[in-house]
Design a protein around this motif. Sequence first.
Motif, PDB file in Angstrom:
ATOM      1  N   ILE A 878       0.912  -1.371  -0.002  1.00 42.76           N
ATOM      2  CA  ILE A 878       0.092   0.120  -0.027  1.00 42.76           C
ATOM      3  C   ILE A 878       0.813   1.156  -0.050  1.00 42.76           C
ATOM      4  O   ILE A 878       1.956   1.539   0.675  1.00 42.76           O
ATOM      5  CB  ILE A 878      -1.004  -0.141   1.241  1.00 42.76           C
ATOM      6  CG1 ILE A 878      -2.037  -1.211   1.120  1.00 42.76           C
ATOM      7  CG2 ILE A 878      -1.819   1.395   1.316  1.00 42.76           C
ATOM      8  CD1 ILE A 878      -2.781  -1.481   2.107  1.00 42.76           C
ATOM      9  N   SER A 879       0.585   2.240  -0.821  1.00 44.42           N
ATOM     10  CA  SER A 879       1.470   3.421  -1.024  1.00 44.42           C
ATOM     11  C   SER A 879       1.594   4.152   0.234  1.00 44.42           C
ATOM     12  O   SER A 879       0.537   4.665   0.903  1.00 44.42           O
ATOM     13  CB  SER A 879       0.752   4.416  -2.157  1.00 44.42           C
ATOM     14  OG  SER A 879       1.232   5.542  -1.885  1.00 44.42           O
ATOM     15  N   VAL A 880       2.602   4.808   0.578  1.00 45.14           N
ATOM     16  CA  VAL A 880       2.822   5.620   1.834  1.00 45.14           C
ATOM     17  C   VAL A 880       2.232   6.981   1.641  1.00 45.14           C
ATOM     18  O   VAL A 880       1.804   7.482   2.585  1.00 45.14           O
ATOM     19  CB  VAL A 880       4.330   5.754   2.100  1.00 45.14           C
ATOM     20  CG1 VAL A 880       4.764   6.756   2.996  1.00 45.14           C
ATOM     21  CG2 VAL A 880       5.088   4.399   2.498  1.00 45.14           C
ATOM     22  N   LYS A 881       2.181   7.105   0.343  1.00 49.04           N
ATOM     23  CA  LYS A 881       1.409   8.504  -0.293  1.00 49.04           C
ATOM     24  C   LYS A 881       0.083   8.607   0.282  1.00 49.04           C
ATOM     25  O   LYS A 881      -0.550   9.655   0.536  1.00 49.04           O
ATOM     26  CB  LYS A 881       1.599   8.748  -1.529  1.00 49.04           C
ATOM     27  CG  LYS A 881       0.922   9.946  -2.309  1.00 49.04           C
ATOM     28  CD  LYS A 881       1.009   9.762  -3.526  1.00 49.04           C
ATOM     29  CE  LYS A 881       0.420  11.214  -4.339  1.00 49.04           C
ATOM     30  NZ  LYS A 881       0.560  11.384  -5.880  1.00 49.04           N
ATOM     31  N   GLN A 882      -0.754   7.293   0.344  1.00 52.06           N
ATOM     32  CA  GLN A 882      -2.012   7.168   0.703  1.00 52.06           C
ATOM     33  C   GLN A 882      -2.169   6.925   2.269  1.00 52.06           C
ATOM     34  O   GLN A 882      -2.986   7.701   3.003  1.00 52.06           O
ATOM     35  CB  GLN A 882      -2.750   6.078   0.087  1.00 52.06           C
ATOM     36  CG  GLN A 882      -2.703   6.357  -1.533  1.00 52.06           C
ATOM     37  CD  GLN A 882      -3.410   5.088  -2.301  1.00 52.06           C
ATOM     38  OE1 GLN A 882      -3.743   4.368  -1.556  1.00 52.06           O
ATOM     39  NE2 GLN A 882      -3.449   5.146  -3.529  1.00 52.06           N
ATOM     40  N   SER A 883      -1.254   6.179   3.008  1.00 48.00           N
ATOM     41  CA  SER A 883      -1.556   6.024   4.347  1.00 48.00           C
ATOM     42  C   SER A 883      -0.802   6.949   5.317  1.00 48.00           C
ATOM     43  O   SER A 883      -1.321   7.017   6.345  1.00 48.00           O
ATOM     44  CB  SER A 883      -0.633   4.457   4.553  1.00 48.00           C
ATOM     45  OG  SER A 883       0.697   4.519   4.248  1.00 48.00           O
ATOM     46  N   ALA A 884       0.344   7.507   4.827  1.00 44.75           N
ATOM     47  CA  ALA A 884       1.034   8.614   5.601  1.00 44.75           C
ATOM     48  C   ALA A 884       1.631   9.607   4.572  1.00 44.75           C
ATOM     49  O   ALA A 884       2.738   9.591   4.382  1.00 44.75           O
ATOM     50  CB  ALA A 884       2.120   7.850   6.403  1.00 44.75           C
ATOM     51  N   PRO A 885       0.637  10.480   4.273  1.00 47.04           N
ATOM     52  CA  PRO A 885       0.948  11.710   3.324  1.00 47.04           C
ATOM     53  C   PRO A 885       2.018  12.797   4.033  1.00 47.04           C
ATOM     54  O   PRO A 885       2.841  13.178   3.219  1.00 47.04           O
ATOM     55  CB  PRO A 885      -0.293  12.283   3.077  1.00 47.04           C
ATOM     56  CG  PRO A 885      -1.144  11.962   4.118  1.00 47.04           C
ATOM     57  CD  PRO A 885      -0.896  10.671   4.549  1.00 47.04           C
ATOM     58  N   SER A 886       1.778  12.878   5.259  1.00 43.23           N
ATOM     59  CA  SER A 886       2.898  13.843   5.853  1.00 43.23           C
ATOM     60  C   SER A 886       4.431  13.236   5.714  1.00 43.23           C
ATOM     61  O   SER A 886       5.263  13.807   5.351  1.00 43.23           O
ATOM     62  CB  SER A 886       2.466  13.939   7.347  1.00 43.23           C
ATOM     63  OG  SER A 886       1.481  14.689   7.502  1.00 43.23           O
ATOM     64  N   LEU A 887       4.553  11.990   5.845  1.00 44.41           N
ATOM     65  CA  LEU A 887       5.853  11.187   5.856  1.00 44.41           C
ATOM     66  C   LEU A 887       6.376  11.125   4.270  1.00 44.41           C
ATOM     67  O   LEU A 887       7.317  11.411   4.082  1.00 44.41           O
ATOM     68  CB  LEU A 887       5.726   9.721   6.284  1.00 44.41           C
ATOM     69  CG  LEU A 887       6.957   8.807   6.092  1.00 44.41           C
ATOM     70  CD1 LEU A 887       8.127   9.365   6.914  1.00 44.41           C
ATOM     71  CD2 LEU A 887       6.831   7.397   6.422  1.00 44.41           C
ATOM     72  N   TYR A 888       5.276  11.070   3.450  1.00 42.91           N
ATOM     73  CA  TYR A 888       5.500  11.049   1.834  1.00 42.91           C
ATOM     74  C   TYR A 888       6.207  12.333   1.453  1.00 42.91           C
ATOM     75  O   TYR A 888       7.175  12.525   0.718  1.00 42.91           O
ATOM     76  CB  TYR A 888       4.329  10.682   1.182  1.00 42.91           C
ATOM     77  CG  TYR A 888       4.343  10.810  -0.430  1.00 42.91           C
ATOM     78  CD1 TYR A 888       5.123   9.565  -0.962  1.00 42.91           C
ATOM     79  CD2 TYR A 888       4.063  11.640  -1.089  1.00 42.91           C
ATOM     80  CE1 TYR A 888       5.275   9.599  -2.234  1.00 42.91           C
ATOM     81  CE2 TYR A 888       4.125  11.756  -2.429  1.00 42.91           C
ATOM     82  CZ  TYR A 888       4.835  10.520  -3.046  1.00 42.91           C
ATOM     83  OH  TYR A 888       4.914  10.385  -4.461  1.00 42.91           O
ATOM     84  N   ILE A 889       5.549  13.536   2.108  1.00 49.36           N
ATOM     85  CA  ILE A 889       5.931  14.912   1.678  1.00 49.36           C
ATOM     86  C   ILE A 889       7.355  14.960   2.242  1.00 49.36           C
ATOM     87  O   ILE A 889       8.283  15.584   1.738  1.00 49.36           O
ATOM     88  CB  ILE A 889       5.030  15.908   2.150  1.00 49.36           C
ATOM     89  CG1 ILE A 889       3.474  15.654   1.349  1.00 49.36           C
ATOM     90  CG2 ILE A 889       5.401  17.438   2.109  1.00 49.36           C
ATOM     91  CD1 ILE A 889       2.557  16.560   2.012  1.00 49.36           C
ATOM     92  N   GLN A 890       7.416  14.638   3.659  1.00 45.93           N
ATOM     93  CA  GLN A 890       8.865  14.881   4.290  1.00 45.93           C
ATOM     94  C   GLN A 890       9.943  14.178   3.701  1.00 45.93           C
ATOM     95  O   GLN A 890      11.032  14.620   3.541  1.00 45.93           O
ATOM     96  CB  GLN A 890       8.656  14.597   5.689  1.00 45.93           C
ATOM     97  CG  GLN A 890       9.710  15.041   6.520  1.00 45.93           C
ATOM     98  CD  GLN A 890       9.831  16.421   6.625  1.00 45.93           C
ATOM     99  OE1 GLN A 890       8.978  17.136   7.258  1.00 45.93           O
ATOM    100  NE2 GLN A 890      10.982  17.201   6.194  1.00 45.93           N
TER     101      GLN A 890
END
Length: 1349
Positions: A878-890
């Motif tokens: 599962i995409s981190v972009k979907q599950s944890a968008p803040s971590l994805y941006i950081q």
Amino acid sequence: MEEAIYRIVSELETHHSLADPNSQTPISEPTLFDLQTLLDNTLNYNDTIDIERFYDELSTKNLSPSSLVRPITSAMDSGPTHLSLLASKVYLSLLLSPNAPVFTLFTPMAFLSLLRSIRRYIKNPNFGPAPHTRAENRTRKKKGAVRAGPSRIRARNVEEDDNESQDRQFDVRGLFSVLERLELVLGLIHLDRFPDSLKSLVQTMAEIPVMALELCGNSARYSKLCDLVSRILNELLRSEHGDQAITAAEVLKSLSPTILLLKSQARTFALGFVVNKMISAAKDSDAIKKAIVNLPKYLVQKAPERSEPRALAVESIMEIVRAMEFQDQIAFADYVVKMSQGKAYLRLLAVDLVLMLMMSLRDPLGVNSESEVENSWGLRCLEALMQRCSDVTAGIRARALTNLGQLIGFLSADDRSRVVLKEVMGFGNAGHTRLEGGMNDLLRKRCMDEKAAVRKGVLLLISKLTALLGGAFDGVVIKMMGMACSDPLVSIRKAAISALSEAFRTFSDDNVTMEWLHSVPRLITDNESSIQEECENLFLELVLDRVSRAGSTNLPHNKSVPYDSNVKTGSFGSELELLCPEGVLGLLKEICNAEVTPWVKKICTSLGKKKRLKPKIVIALQNIIRTSESLWLNHSMPMEKWMAPPGAWLLLSEVSAFLSKAVDWEFLHHHWQLLDKYGVKGEVKSPLEQDVDEDLVGIESNSFAWAGDRVFLLQTISNVSVELPSEPAADVAHNLLKRIEEFNMHSTEVNAHVKALRTLCKRKALNPKEADALVMKWAQQLLSKAFQILEQYMSKDSEVNKDSSFLTPPQSGSKKGKRAAAAMSRLLSQAITAVHTVGSLVIVCPSADLKPIIPVLHTIITSGSSDPKLNKLPGPAISVKQSAPSLYIQAWLTMGKICLADGKLAKRYIPLFVQELEKSNCASLRNNIVVMMADFCVRYTALVDCYISKITKCLCDPCEIVRRQTFILLSRLLQRDYVKWRGVLFLRFLLSLVDESEKIRQLADFLFGNILKAKAPLLAYNSFVEAIFVLNDCTFYSGHGNSHSSQTESRLFSIRGNDGKSRSKRMHIYVSLLKQMAPEHLLATFAKVCAEILASASDGMLNTEDATGQSVLQDAFQILACKEIRIPSNYGSSDLGDVDEEGGDGGTAAAAAARGRVITQAVKKGLIQNTIPIFIELKRLLESKNSPLTGSLMECLRIVLKDYKNEIDEILVADKQLQKELIYDMQKYEMMKVKSTVAEAVATVQRSGSYRSPAIPMVSKEASTKNKIPEKLRSNSKVASAMADAAAAVTARSVLREVNQGGSTPPLSAMSVPKLRSSMGGMVSQGDRPSAVLESLKRRQSFNSDDEN
């Protein structure tokens, strides 16, 4: 003496023997010397024997004394100037000799010759040497047989020059003798019978001081000459020489040109004579007084129009007015008020005179007199000056505003005058103003004036009004002052800074404070160094010194503050404000604004480097923070909710870098423990962990404010770390490292902790090598722990996703699931902080080993990718972009920082950044990637250059912040030449001019109007035609058609459509570009639009039936017809609207006028040879296709040719039909314009009279309406014709309305009509009217007019 008399009589006898009355033979020079000797002996020694013997000798020869007049007159009219002057002296001596037949010797012609000889002498002082000098020269030539060498000749020339200068000085004294004798003669001869002689004498005496400026070698001789002239003119003012009124008027008229001269001794003499002599004489003579009173009015009419001479004329006029009586002064003031309604040059002069009158004369506002203030002459002058502030001429508006400001500053010194000023301007208690719209409305309009001089003048006025009003300004006016701080002109920026700073200095209003902080500190980056210095000085005075005063030692931070238990908690803020006066708390709070903070930091850094910061500012800030804490505790309020006054820690962190010794370590240690104890109570979530808002609007919380204070406190500790003892420094470093390892801080705190830790290590290490080793050690330690956190989170996330994928629905409601979710949430928060910490460590230690971290970050940023190659890599399903968008941006942010430190890695990942920028639907991530790409462009220019077109797509991003960030960053790169204005970049920037956001539009206007105009002045000209095609999405233009941009991109950066909104947007862009062009470029742009658009359409290359082609052609017509592209026919000529208030150079003006004439001729030639044939051919094409653009073409052509009405026959010689149509259209347009003007004027007059009594007869009402229409309109023949038509229509409607209402026609006897005679010659009486005619008139039917329903 007998021999001399014999020689004189013999020559006179010879002249008489000629018996020719027209003979003009002058008397010989020896005879003149003999006569002068004879007369001097007689006058000096009062010995009449020789003169009587001379007259007797004349009588024995049958010669009359009058026989002397003609040869002496001839000598005065001809011959060398020294001989002419000698003849004048002889003539005057002859008149003064005892027993002389004065009336026989005096003739008007001889007197005029005398005056001419004086003028000739002064104008042409190159006279020959005296006779004895010539005789010596002849003797020297006879004796000197040997040829003289060059050196001897030069020596002789020098000697002769010395002799000649001595002779000239002697002849100047001779001129004094002539004038002295002329004064004596005027006591004998009264010129009342010789008005022409009197007039000539007055004119000559008035000219002598001007002509003799260069002749007289020193001031003593010139003063004596002026004294003689003054005595002669004073003698002429006696009643014996004629009517004193006429003589005084002639004297003043002759002296007026001298009075209006530039500063010189002649001007001083003329003014002194009028002020001292004539005004003294006027006390005893009403005739002279009348002339004196009219002199200022005469000087006004003769005053020059140029700036410096006009100022001197005003000074001269005022010197005369000041010497007049008070009633005459008031009369002149009323005359000046009437002048302010006259012609342009008189209005400009009146504006200057009003200022001088009110500053020079006593009690201008009548506050010290018994009469009412309403009747004061000064009030009338003040009203006239205020009205001129809205004059139609820009130069007069600017001058009036400047003078009004000076006048207010002068009158504000008196308290009673201040009250009157406030009432007049609408700021008093009654609120009544004599100015339409009020002073605030005037200030708003003038702040937005198109002329720079007007804007500068109103800023000066505002600065003077500040002290008078004390904060009664409209908020819009304050805003306008702030906008003026960004004006393109340096002088206006300086004036705006001064005005806004004066307002801020005078009163501490929140609006003024906010506007000052947002407008002035940002000028620290101004291109003008003097503005930067002024910005620093004002910040030091108005911010730092104010804070220093408020935070003085008088604050009760060391002692208990009296506290009343009945006082509510809400009073804490008000009590603190009382302890910190002058609005210091609001000032500090506004410093925290994100738009203000960067400039404050720059100013503090600049002041610190110049060693202008004083320790008292540090002490004051510490006192303010302590006082706030003490007051909070005295109110028995919980300490975890206390916050220091916003901005105090920020300012302290900036100034402490240069004043480290002034900071108290105990103070820092206490607050570090305080903030550390209460600030981290509970878990502080990162803002990135919150749901990401599309508009990037953050939510401020108490914990976030504590985090900000901790950041500034850490920066302060870093600044003073050099001064810290070793043990406290080690403790602080240990605590910092411990806090970082917990990975539970806010992101802003992480950066501060890392930077503070590095600073402590570097400053406390023994050498740089040891410092680097220490930094590397704890950096690797933190990287290792961060890697462990990330590994732990990724593995837990994979397990959770794997387990939940087999459960339908997912098990989240149980206690175990909630505990697992909470633990996962804490782990995610730590992972986000760990990723951010890695980015901070890369910045402070670029050489750290990142090999374990990079694969994890790669997994995170590629987890949401649709690329099949990337999906094959091991990672979460599962995409981190979907599950944890803040971590994805950081993770993207940290990867960007790593790429900045590693060029090889950047080469691999920059395409990924560009791909994410294009496809991401998260505004915050797009914004961050744009910032990273800008940094990459500086570090790796060649790698990023090919992606610039993709970055510019963010200029049309849906999010305003992303658009603004992209615009600012690309603008900086363009200014620093990292990016070039080529390809589609310039054309895509154009859309920012019409962006939905006002802030972006202002930035774009500044970029195009100031930066690009100076950096790339030809850019707008070179890209103008291409911009027309691109904005209309027309692919015809070769430059646009060959572009690599896709059709989607081209539509994205176009404003397609022929609707009004799209056309207005495109037209705004065109006008903005045209305003940046020089006149010659405007001319070339006009030709390019005709050649590349109109000619293409007429040749069939541009499809006029296509929608985009029609839009391009329509835009071309609007551009050619707009006023911004047209060069007026009087370009370069002198205009009062552009008065140079600082003085101008006539040569420059002449050059500008010549240049304007050349450009005008080029415009006309281009019209005839190039433009008109294209218009003719295009008109035929559009008519053949029945195109709707034909009307636009005719309207464009009418506007283009309206300045060449007289040359239309010559210009349109190739198409007579078009010529007739254009002439008809022009005439029709002018008549419609005139009718609308008259209708508007009539409607205005009728509206103004609509509240009056309706019982006014129709005829008188029409007459009064006509009389109220301005004279300027009625003087125009076309307007008069339209007025007549309108009056006739009104009369017809009124008659028809009466008929329809059944009103009877009044009898003829009640009408003012001419009486007719009958065919029998008698008058027709009422009884003689045929009854049948009257009956038929009574039976007429009613009918409706066209204008009635």
